[in-house]
Design a protein around this motif. Sequence first.
Motif, PDB file in Angstrom:
ATOM      1  N   ALA A 171      -4.613  -1.968   7.752  1.00  0.00           N
ATOM      2  CA  ALA A 171      -3.719  -0.818   7.607  1.00  0.00           C
ATOM      3  C   ALA A 171      -2.631  -1.129   6.578  1.00  0.00           C
ATOM      4  N   ALA A 172      -2.128  -2.362   6.595  1.00  0.00           N
ATOM      5  CA  ALA A 172      -1.087  -2.749   5.645  1.00  0.00           C
ATOM      6  C   ALA A 172      -1.636  -2.711   4.213  1.00  0.00           C
ATOM      7  N   ASP A 173      -2.870  -3.191   4.051  1.00  0.00           N
ATOM      8  CA  ASP A 173      -3.545  -3.142   2.756  1.00  0.00           C
ATOM      9  C   ASP A 173      -3.637  -1.709   2.235  1.00  0.00           C
ATOM     10  N   GLN A 174      -4.021  -0.813   3.137  1.00  0.00           N
ATOM     11  CA  GLN A 174      -4.221   0.583   2.766  1.00  0.00           C
ATOM     12  C   GLN A 174      -2.893   1.280   2.464  1.00  0.00           C
ATOM     13  N   ARG A 175      -1.827   0.824   3.123  1.00  0.00           N
ATOM     14  CA  ARG A 175      -0.506   1.379   2.850  1.00  0.00           C
ATOM     15  C   ARG A 175      -0.154   1.127   1.389  1.00  0.00           C
ATOM     16  N   ARG A 176      -0.457  -0.104   0.909  1.00  0.00           N
ATOM     17  CA  ARG A 176      -0.196  -0.436  -0.499  1.00  0.00           C
ATOM     18  C   ARG A 176      -1.018   0.446  -1.421  1.00  0.00           C
ATOM     19  N   ARG A 177      -2.311   0.639  -1.085  1.00  0.00           N
ATOM     20  CA  ARG A 177      -3.182   1.452  -1.926  1.00  0.00           C
ATOM     21  C   ARG A 177      -2.672   2.873  -2.054  1.00  0.00           C
ATOM     22  N   ALA A 206       0.300   3.919  -1.706  1.00  0.00           N
ATOM     23  CA  ALA A 206       1.544   3.960  -2.473  1.00  0.00           C
ATOM     24  C   ALA A 206       1.267   3.970  -3.978  1.00  0.00           C
ATOM     25  N   GLU A 207       0.189   3.274  -4.401  1.00  0.00           N
ATOM     26  CA  GLU A 207      -0.145   3.244  -5.828  1.00  0.00           C
ATOM     27  C   GLU A 207      -0.536   4.626  -6.337  1.00  0.00           C
ATOM     28  N   LEU A 208      -1.138   5.395  -5.432  1.00  0.00           N
ATOM     29  CA  LEU A 208      -1.781   6.627  -5.852  1.00  0.00           C
ATOM     30  C   LEU A 208      -0.893   7.852  -5.656  1.00  0.00           C
ATOM     31  N   VAL A 209       0.100   7.750  -4.767  1.00  0.00           N
ATOM     32  CA  VAL A 209       0.837   8.975  -4.424  1.00  0.00           C
ATOM     33  C   VAL A 209       2.159   9.091  -5.150  1.00  0.00           C
ATOM     34  N   PRO A 210       2.526  10.309  -5.467  1.00  0.00           N
ATOM     35  CA  PRO A 210       3.876  10.566  -5.951  1.00  0.00           C
ATOM     36  C   PRO A 210       4.856  10.301  -4.813  1.00  0.00           C
ATOM     37  N   SER A 211       6.091   9.992  -5.136  1.00  0.00           N
ATOM     38  CA  SER A 211       7.037   9.533  -4.113  1.00  0.00           C
ATOM     39  C   SER A 211       7.346  10.613  -3.075  1.00  0.00           C
ATOM     40  N   ARG A 212       6.975  11.869  -3.362  1.00  0.00           N
ATOM     41  CA  ARG A 212       7.291  12.915  -2.391  1.00  0.00           C
ATOM     42  C   ARG A 212       6.468  12.779  -1.113  1.00  0.00           C
ATOM     43  N   VAL A 213       5.268  12.153  -1.236  1.00  0.00           N
ATOM     44  CA  VAL A 213       4.475  11.908  -0.026  1.00  0.00           C
ATOM     45  C   VAL A 213       4.978  10.602   0.578  1.00  0.00           C
ATOM     46  N   ARG A 214       5.206  10.615   1.921  1.00  0.00           N
ATOM     47  CA  ARG A 214       5.836   9.437   2.521  1.00  0.00           C
ATOM     48  C   ARG A 214       4.867   8.711   3.456  1.00  0.00           C
ATOM     49  N   PRO A 215       4.199   7.644   2.938  1.00  0.00           N
ATOM     50  CA  PRO A 215       3.318   6.865   3.823  1.00  0.00           C
ATOM     51  C   PRO A 215       4.142   5.874   4.644  1.00  0.00           C
ATOM     52  N   ALA A 216       3.696   5.574   5.862  1.00  0.00           N
ATOM     53  CA  ALA A 216       4.420   4.596   6.687  1.00  0.00           C
ATOM     54  C   ALA A 216       3.470   3.958   7.681  1.00  0.00           C
ATOM     55  N   LEU A 217       3.672   2.643   7.892  1.00  0.00           N
ATOM     56  CA  LEU A 217       2.922   1.935   8.929  1.00  0.00           C
ATOM     57  C   LEU A 217       3.573   2.195  10.270  1.00  0.00           C
ATOM     58  N   THR A 226       6.340  -2.494  13.970  1.00  0.00           N
ATOM     59  CA  THR A 226       7.334  -1.573  13.397  1.00  0.00           C
ATOM     60  C   THR A 226       8.635  -1.655  14.213  1.00  0.00           C
ATOM     61  N   PRO A 227       9.758  -1.987  13.565  1.00  0.00           N
ATOM     62  CA  PRO A 227      11.020  -2.127  14.313  1.00  0.00           C
ATOM     63  C   PRO A 227      11.423  -0.789  14.948  1.00  0.00           C
ATOM     64  N   PRO A 228      12.025  -0.831  16.139  1.00  0.00           N
ATOM     65  CA  PRO A 228      12.370   0.406  16.851  1.00  0.00           C
ATOM     66  C   PRO A 228      13.201   1.363  15.994  1.00  0.00           C
ATOM     67  N   GLU A 229      14.093   0.831  15.165  1.00  0.00           N
ATOM     68  CA  GLU A 229      14.951   1.738  14.395  1.00  0.00           C
ATOM     69  C   GLU A 229      14.149   2.506  13.345  1.00  0.00           C
ATOM     70  N   GLU A 230      13.006   1.940  12.909  1.00  0.00           N
ATOM     71  CA  GLU A 230      12.187   2.652  11.931  1.00  0.00           C
ATOM     72  C   GLU A 230      11.280   3.687  12.582  1.00  0.00           C
ATOM     73  N   ARG A 231      10.974   3.468  13.863  1.00  0.00           N
ATOM     74  CA  ARG A 231       9.977   4.315  14.523  1.00  0.00           C
ATOM     75  C   ARG A 231      10.394   5.779  14.517  1.00  0.00           C
ATOM     76  N   GLU A 232      11.669   6.020  14.804  1.00  0.00           N
ATOM     77  CA  GLU A 232      12.148   7.383  14.856  1.00  0.00           C
ATOM     78  C   GLU A 232      11.977   8.054  13.485  1.00  0.00           C
ATOM     79  N   TRP A 233      12.262   7.306  12.418  1.00  0.00           N
ATOM     80  CA  TRP A 233      12.115   7.848  11.061  1.00  0.00           C
ATOM     81  C   TRP A 233      10.650   8.243  10.819  1.00  0.00           C
ATOM     82  N   VAL A 234       9.729   7.352  11.209  1.00  0.00           N
ATOM     83  CA  VAL A 234       8.304   7.639  10.993  1.00  0.00           C
ATOM     84  C   VAL A 234       7.912   8.924  11.712  1.00  0.00           C
TER      85      VAL A 234
END
Length: 780
Positions: free
Chosen positions: A124-130, A132-143, A148-156
């Motif tokens: 999944a981490a590998d694919q997250r990088r892939r 990111a290479e292909l998408v414009p920054s407006r699309v937001r990929p996240a693991l 995943t730290p608890p503080e990031e989970r809510e954002w995701v």
Amino acid sequence: MPPRHRPPEALLAALTTGRSRSERLTHTEHLPARPARHSSWPDSIRPEIVASAQALGVERPWAHQAEAMKLAKTGQTMVLATGTASGKSLGYLAPVLSDLLDGTEAPNGRGATALYLAPTKALAADQRRRAAELVPSRVRPALYDGDTPPEEREWVRQYASYVLTNPDMLHRGILPAHARWSSFLKALKYVVVDECHSYRGVFGSHVAQVVRRLRRLCARYGSEPVFLLASATTADPATTAERLTGLPAVAVTEDASPRGPLVFALWEPPLTENVGEHGAPVRRTATAEAGYLLTDLVEAGTRTVVFVRSRRAAELVALQAQDQLGAPLAARVAAYRGGYLAEERRSLERALYSGRLLGLASTSALELGVDVSGLDAVLMAGYPGTRASLWQQAGRAGREGQGALAVLIARDDPLDTYLVHHPEALFANPVEATVLDPDNPHILAPHLCAAAAELPLGESDLHLFGPSTAQLLPVLEKRGLLRRRGGNSWYWTRRERAADAVDLRGSGGNPVQIVESSTGRLLGTVDASAAHTTVHTGAVHLHQGRTYLVQDLDLETSVALVEQADPSYTTAARDITSISVLGTDTTIDWGEARLCFGSVEVVNQVVGYLRKRIATGEVLGETKLDLPPRTLRTRAVWWTVTEDQLLDAEIPFDQLPGAAHAAEHASIGLLPLFATCDRWDIGGVSVPLHPDTQLPTVFVYDGHSGGAGFAERGFQRAEQWLTATRDAIAACECDRGCPSCVQSPKCGNGNDPLDKAAAVRLLDVLLADAPGRAAQAGDG
Ligand SMILES: [Zn+2]
Ligand SMILES: [Zn+2]
């Protein structure tokens, strides 16, 4: 010395110089180069995505990628099943990212979302990088996984539009908390299921039910996501996709990516001076043979990867080659395995890519970084279990326009031996399908509870979860797990979390912990189902290359206390198994012989163990054990022959036990050729006169409660499976049975009695009136 590219034919010729070496080569297959077939970008793919792909060097998609993109955009459940390095990710990412980009134009910026499932966190981490290479920054990929730290989970949950996770996290973290994911689920347009061939057996059956729970919640939130699956090449990927998702699926299988010519050699290690059980001849191990071949290839300056089955084997092959090479070449060989840090892995990959490293011994192709391809040679020490993995590993060899060499080195077991002597099983049509059985009530029941906890189950859900559901609900009610209210609604009423009751990757029962008694350190665990045979009191237990002696197995606390030791013997458990038929679902008659599929109860008791000298296999003594019997209710395939048939086959009653036992062992060894299991997933019993059938009977059963689909697949492919079994025994060059044909490393009866010759006659008479045989006879 820089790496040298030599034509694969020349490499193979160099490996086979010397008389005895050339005898080990059992077959050479020349796979021609395949030119690329390109297509244009479908109109439905956004120009921004096309532009980023072109910036990454993909001017136009290959034909299979374009077809996958078009199917995805029509909303069709689709499985893309093509080879390694055929760009499967682009095939599903382009339509997914296009729609996510459309979604960013919605007022809240999140008009569309997508979920990506990988079997492992690393992938999944590998694919997250892939992505990111292909998408414009407006699309937001996240693991979103256990790290995943608890503080990031809510954002995701609130903002990510492309969430990458694994089935375990979906089951335990996302679905039970669906209310907090409601805005994500409402907008869910796609679910990508990557490496879907790895969802097999019990694990695959669990994942299929997790997918159904996801579909149900989506429907409640008003979305109906399209499922896009990616698979290695297997037989019948569409059926697998349908079983996994519960939706009709279309497969894209025509690989249009280019490939250089590949020379594929099949290799059988020589017999050694050593003898095994009952004086059987023993071959040199596949890992030792791989070490020799790696040495030769590195000496010739050839960039080579060796794939082995365990971490220890990776270390051994690398060490052996380093020893044989000596300085300075020894420094250009290394071992590579799971458990290394990401930086260590990248640095080894770079060294191999640059040619600083020439030889690498690695555990599995999935762990090896995606950038390691274009090698000149790939050695496989043992069949990796499925054709899918075989081609994944062999696919690492070869650069466009240049030839490469792949060598499969057989291990000393019936399946590998069969394969190196029957190349058509590898190079003709794919033979094995990814097998799973979501309808197993043992697997379904806890998911019904989890689903009811997520949202009460109603009449309309019965169909979604499959035919066993209607019968299971009253049982769950009786057990006090579900409560029925207002006619036909089912509620989870317990305080604990229903999802916690099931571990997708476990095989049932508390695993037994292996604890070092002097330090209290936890060394690892073994499945409850395997504990009696592998960590009984007195057992010699291998763990990560070290030898331990089990001092005590405590079944109450599920703990095995061990201490490190260096005994001159190994141990082998002795057990007694009885089997009874609970119900027969289907039968087929082949003349007087009969094949059945149905439900059985297996009662197994480990009664003692043998100590055997390591060097010779000589039995030093037997010790009794006092362990309780264990009962397993599961699915089985079984066959019977009549007394007249035994007369025809000239098998007197005293030869029958050895004949049936030998046929049983070899058939267990060969079933993995037709179903994605290994021999440890299944068990067998052979009985000269079985009380339920009143006939000589051989059973092969799924080793998991309720079954996993393997025995069923054996029943469906019985004629091919048992013919391969017969041929494997007949072709083995030993006199009286060996590990390559009828001996089994997991036999609870010390591989006794076994009658190789009578087993061939028994299988011949069983198969005599099978439809394929009968047709052949008619033609001739
Ligand atoms: Zn043999
Ligand atoms: Zn046996």
